[in-house]
Design an enzyme around this catalytic site. Sequence first.
Site, short mmCIF file in Angstrom:
data_model
loop_
_atom_site.label_atom_id
_atom_site.label_comp_id
_atom_site.label_asym_id
_atom_site.label_seq_id
_atom_site.Cartn_x
_atom_site.Cartn_y
_atom_site.Cartn_z
N ASP A 7 12.49 -39.16 81.32
CA ASP A 7 12.94 -37.92 81.96
C ASP A 7 12.90 -36.83 80.90
O ASP A 7 12.77 -37.11 79.70
CB ASP A 7 14.39 -38.09 82.48
CG ASP A 7 14.96 -36.79 83.05
OD1 ASP A 7 14.24 -36.11 83.80
OD2 ASP A 7 16.12 -36.44 82.73
N SER A 8 13.08 -35.59 81.32
CA SER A 8 13.13 -34.49 80.35
C SER A 8 14.40 -34.59 79.49
O SER A 8 14.42 -34.06 78.39
CB SER A 8 13.10 -33.16 81.09
OG SER A 8 14.20 -33.08 81.98
N TYR A 39 12.02 -29.19 81.78
CA TYR A 39 10.69 -29.29 82.36
C TYR A 39 10.60 -28.42 83.63
O TYR A 39 9.53 -27.99 84.02
CB TYR A 39 10.39 -30.74 82.79
CG TYR A 39 10.01 -31.71 81.68
CD1 TYR A 39 10.18 -31.40 80.34
CD2 TYR A 39 9.48 -32.96 82.02
CE1 TYR A 39 9.84 -32.33 79.35
CE2 TYR A 39 9.12 -33.88 81.04
CZ TYR A 39 9.31 -33.56 79.71
OH TYR A 39 8.97 -34.48 78.74
N GLY A 40 11.77 -28.21 84.24
CA GLY A 40 11.83 -27.64 85.58
C GLY A 40 11.33 -26.23 85.76
O GLY A 40 11.18 -25.75 86.88
N CYS A 70 12.07 -38.19 86.66
CA CYS A 70 12.19 -36.73 86.64
C CYS A 70 11.30 -36.22 87.77
O CYS A 70 10.13 -36.60 87.85
CB CYS A 70 11.71 -36.21 85.29
SG CYS A 70 11.54 -34.42 85.21
N ASN A 71 11.86 -35.39 88.62
CA ASN A 71 11.08 -34.89 89.76
C ASN A 71 9.96 -33.97 89.32
O ASN A 71 8.87 -33.98 89.89
CB ASN A 71 11.99 -34.13 90.73
CG ASN A 71 12.89 -35.08 91.50
OD1 ASN A 71 12.56 -35.47 92.60
ND2 ASN A 71 14.01 -35.44 90.92
N THR A 72 10.23 -33.15 88.30
CA THR A 72 9.20 -32.22 87.85
C THR A 72 8.03 -32.99 87.25
O THR A 72 6.86 -32.73 87.57
CB THR A 72 9.80 -31.24 86.81
OG1 THR A 72 11.06 -30.77 87.29
CG2 THR A 72 8.87 -30.08 86.56
N GLU A 147 25.48 -30.22 83.47
CA GLU A 147 25.50 -30.42 82.01
C GLU A 147 26.73 -29.82 81.34
O GLU A 147 27.17 -30.29 80.30
CB GLU A 147 24.20 -29.88 81.39
CG GLU A 147 23.02 -30.71 81.86
CD GLU A 147 21.80 -30.56 81.00
OE1 GLU A 147 21.78 -29.72 80.10
OE2 GLU A 147 20.84 -31.32 81.26
N CYS A 179 15.97 -33.35 92.29
CA CYS A 179 16.17 -33.20 90.84
C CYS A 179 17.14 -34.29 90.44
O CYS A 179 18.16 -34.50 91.13
CB CYS A 179 16.74 -31.83 90.51
SG CYS A 179 17.23 -31.65 88.79
N THR A 180 16.84 -34.98 89.34
CA THR A 180 17.66 -36.15 89.01
C THR A 180 19.06 -35.78 88.48
O THR A 180 19.89 -36.66 88.27
CB THR A 180 16.92 -37.07 88.02
OG1 THR A 180 16.39 -36.28 86.95
CG2 THR A 180 15.80 -37.82 88.70
N HIS A 181 19.32 -34.49 88.30
CA HIS A 181 20.69 -34.08 87.96
C HIS A 181 21.59 -34.01 89.20
O HIS A 181 22.81 -34.14 89.10
CB HIS A 181 20.70 -32.67 87.35
CG HIS A 181 20.35 -32.61 85.90
ND1 HIS A 181 19.08 -32.81 85.43
CD2 HIS A 181 21.12 -32.35 84.81
CE1 HIS A 181 19.08 -32.67 84.12
NE2 HIS A 181 20.30 -32.40 83.71
#
Length: 259
Positions: A7-8, A39-40, A70-72, A147, A179-181
């Site tokens: 992931d980023s 990355y987004g 990571c989706n991006t 975050e 988005c993985t967040h």
Amino acid sequence: MKIGIFDSGIGGLTVFRELIKKLPDHHYIYLGDTARLPYGTKSKKTVLEYSINNAKFLLDKGCDIIVIACNTASSYSTLELKKYFNIPIFNVIDAGIAGIKKKENSKVGIIGTPSTILSNSYQKRLKKKKIKKIFAKPCPIFVPIVEEGLIKNKYADKIISENIKNFKKINLDYLILGCTHYPFLKKIIKKNIGENVEIIDSAIHITKQIKQYILKNGLKNTKKNKKDIYLTDKSKYFEKVVKKLFPSIKLTIKLVDIR
Ligand code: DGL
């Protein structure tokens, strides 16, 4: 089996968390490209270059499969990574799409990073499934809410409510967390969007896909239950964020240079 995940940064740990919960007896290698995040907001060219570096690192570590958490990166590099590397590659976009069961008349909302939404990766796949009522919206502000540890803050609720207010009027069948967040915000999103909307969390669906792959191919557990976490930048701030978000996961973070 050695499972490589990238992931980023830390968002992909939501995928890692689900994998180690459901499929614990494997050796996991997680790479967070913290030196080059986010990355987004970046272009396909840049995200693809980073994703190739990440995949090469995981291959060098001897991983049997690669999980793009990571989706991006999934939006911009899945096809190319599958072409370049002779190894099974799982990605969160196809996993999320697999979670959409109802067909043609379903109304599907997608929230994600600007690059994921602009890439049309979800929209294209949904159209292939003959789903026509698609509503997409970038929500970049959701990442700092996670975050900065503001999940329980009253303003987080307000910001989320404001960002998804147009979706509320549509009566969606599904809302994809692209988005993985975002799984950290699932409760607040659910409260604001309504109980009838099914929230799609790719972590759950990608874990099912990997479980199926393991069963189908008769792959054995290594019984190692080993977890290696690598970051391309390791700051005190970041370690604090990881500890706060994943108090139950004991992680020893190693610094790595992959460029
Ligand atoms: N984890 C990334 C994703 O799922 C978002 C964070 C970033 O912008 O790097 O797209």
